[in-house]
Design a protein around this motif. Structure first.
Motif, PDB file in Angstrom:
ATOM      1  N   ARG A  42       0.815  -1.207   0.000  1.00 18.09           N
ATOM      2  CA  ARG A  42       0.000   0.000   0.000  1.00 18.09           C
ATOM      3  C   ARG A  42       0.851   1.260   0.000  1.00 18.09           C
ATOM      4  N   GLU A  44       0.811   5.169   0.581  1.00 15.27           N
ATOM      5  CA  GLU A  44      -0.007   6.167   1.250  1.00 15.27           C
ATOM      6  C   GLU A  44       0.100   7.509   0.526  1.00 15.27           C
ATOM      7  N   GLU A  77      -6.977  -9.151  -9.549  1.00 19.06           N
ATOM      8  CA  GLU A  77      -7.046  -7.699  -9.714  1.00 19.06           C
ATOM      9  C   GLU A  77      -8.146  -7.314 -10.699  1.00 19.06           C
ATOM     10  N   MET A  80     -11.468  -7.338  -8.974  1.00 20.14           N
ATOM     11  CA  MET A  80     -11.641  -6.175  -8.109  1.00 20.14           C
ATOM     12  C   MET A  80     -11.965  -4.926  -8.917  1.00 20.14           C
ATOM     13  N   TYR A  84     -15.472  -2.630  -8.585  1.00 17.42           N
ATOM     14  CA  TYR A  84     -15.537  -1.198  -8.286  1.00 17.42           C
ATOM     15  C   TYR A  84     -16.041  -0.373  -9.467  1.00 17.42           C
ATOM     16  N   TYR A 113      -5.732   2.383 -13.396  1.00 16.79           N
ATOM     17  CA  TYR A 113      -5.204   1.047 -13.083  1.00 16.79           C
ATOM     18  C   TYR A 113      -4.475   0.402 -14.259  1.00 16.79           C
ATOM     19  N   VAL A 118      -4.062  -2.630  -7.956  1.00 17.33           N
ATOM     20  CA  VAL A 118      -5.043  -2.392  -6.898  1.00 17.33           C
ATOM     21  C   VAL A 118      -4.440  -2.675  -5.527  1.00 17.33           C
ATOM     22  N   MET A 119      -3.308  -3.366  -5.511  1.00 18.82           N
ATOM     23  CA  MET A 119      -2.605  -3.605  -4.245  1.00 18.82           C
ATOM     24  C   MET A 119      -1.853  -2.370  -3.774  1.00 18.82           C
ATOM     25  N   HIS A 121      -2.939   1.042  -4.524  1.00 22.17           N
ATOM     26  CA  HIS A 121      -3.896   2.094  -4.174  1.00 22.17           C
ATOM     27  C   HIS A 121      -5.290   1.476  -4.091  1.00 22.17           C
ATOM     28  N   HIS A 122      -5.948   1.681  -2.961  1.00 21.60           N
ATOM     29  CA  HIS A 122      -7.238   1.030  -2.733  1.00 21.60           C
ATOM     30  C   HIS A 122      -8.275   1.516  -3.748  1.00 21.60           C
ATOM     31  N   LYS A 124     -11.444   1.630  -3.711  1.00 21.15           N
ATOM     32  CA  LYS A 124     -12.545   2.432  -3.173  1.00 21.15           C
ATOM     33  C   LYS A 124     -12.190   3.912  -3.182  1.00 21.15           C
ATOM     34  N   ASN A 125     -10.969   4.241  -2.752  1.00 22.46           N
ATOM     35  CA  ASN A 125     -10.542   5.638  -2.729  1.00 22.46           C
ATOM     36  C   ASN A 125     -10.416   6.209  -4.138  1.00 22.46           C
TER      37      ASN A 125
END
Length: 219
Positions: A42, A44, A77, A80, A84, A113, A118-119, A121-122, A124-125
């Motif tokens: 991840r 940040e 991935e 996912m 989303y 992406y 996706v690992m 940066h999430h 959902k955000n």
């Protein structure tokens, strides 16, 4: 809006299936390497938009734990991302956004992406930030506070990721979704069928296509 033939969409964002697979593979392998070396994937994003990457973990317990952490495969991935992308449609529907907002947001999400896993940066955000950016570019501005409040999410996450998303898109913000072309095609067919008393047959055909063809699971 610029003509599609001279647009950045056509010049920079049209890929073959093999090119897409290669891009997904590169980001997936980068995230797996990061997991092995640092025990985390991840990245940040701070309030000023700067990125903080994982650092090496020297603690023996953490090293042992990370050795059992299984990374996502390229197929994982993809699932996912599809999930989303569906959520983008649900959020846009809940807010009553025009269809062009939804189309632009999904294209932004897909483009993002191509650069990241996706690992890292999430989704959902990033999903929320893509919707927010789409509202801006399509002149249907909604504040980050209003968007976050409407779906009970921290609006600061949207603002933190905004510059990251724009940079990952190469600031190519004018996109061409298929909705307008499809709607125009359907209108032409309806006019033809009305002139030839075949409108009911068209409605039956469209219903069959949507029920039997277009809603099949993505592979």
């Amino acid at each position: 809006m610029a003509d599609f033939q001279t647009s950045t969409h056509r010049a920079k964002w049209i890929f073959t299936p093999n090119e897409l697979v290669e891009k997904y593979k590169v980001s997936n392998q980068r995230a797996i390497k990061m997991l092995k070396e640092y025990g985390s994937t991840r990245i940040e994003v701070s309030a000023d938009g700067s990125l903080s990457y994982p650092e090496p973990q020297l603690d023996a317990t953490k090293v042992e734990k990370r050795s059992h952490t299984k990374p996502l495969s390229i197929e994982d991935e993809q699932l996912m991302r599809v999930f989303y992308e569906q959520k983008i449609q649900e959020v846009c529907l809940a807010f009553g956004f025009p269809q062009k907002i939804q189309g632009t947001a999904i294209i932004y999400f897909k483009r993002f992406y191509l650069q990241w896993s996706v690992m890292e940066h999430h989704p959902k955000n990033i999903m929320l930030t893509c919707i927010y950016a789409s509202c801006k570019i399509e002149e249907n501005h909604v504040s980050a506070e209003e968007l976050g409040k409407g779906i009970q999410q921290d609006h600061q996450v949207i603002l933190n990721n905004e510059m990251l998303v724009l940079q990952s898109l190469g600031f190519d913000l004018i996109v061409y979704a298929p909705y307008r072309s499809i709607e125009g095609f359907v209108d032409d067919i309806e006019d033809f069928c009305q002139a030839n008393d075949q409108l009911e047959m068209l409605k039956v055909s469209i219903a069959f296509v949507f029920n039997d063809r277009l809603w099949l699971p993505l592979k």
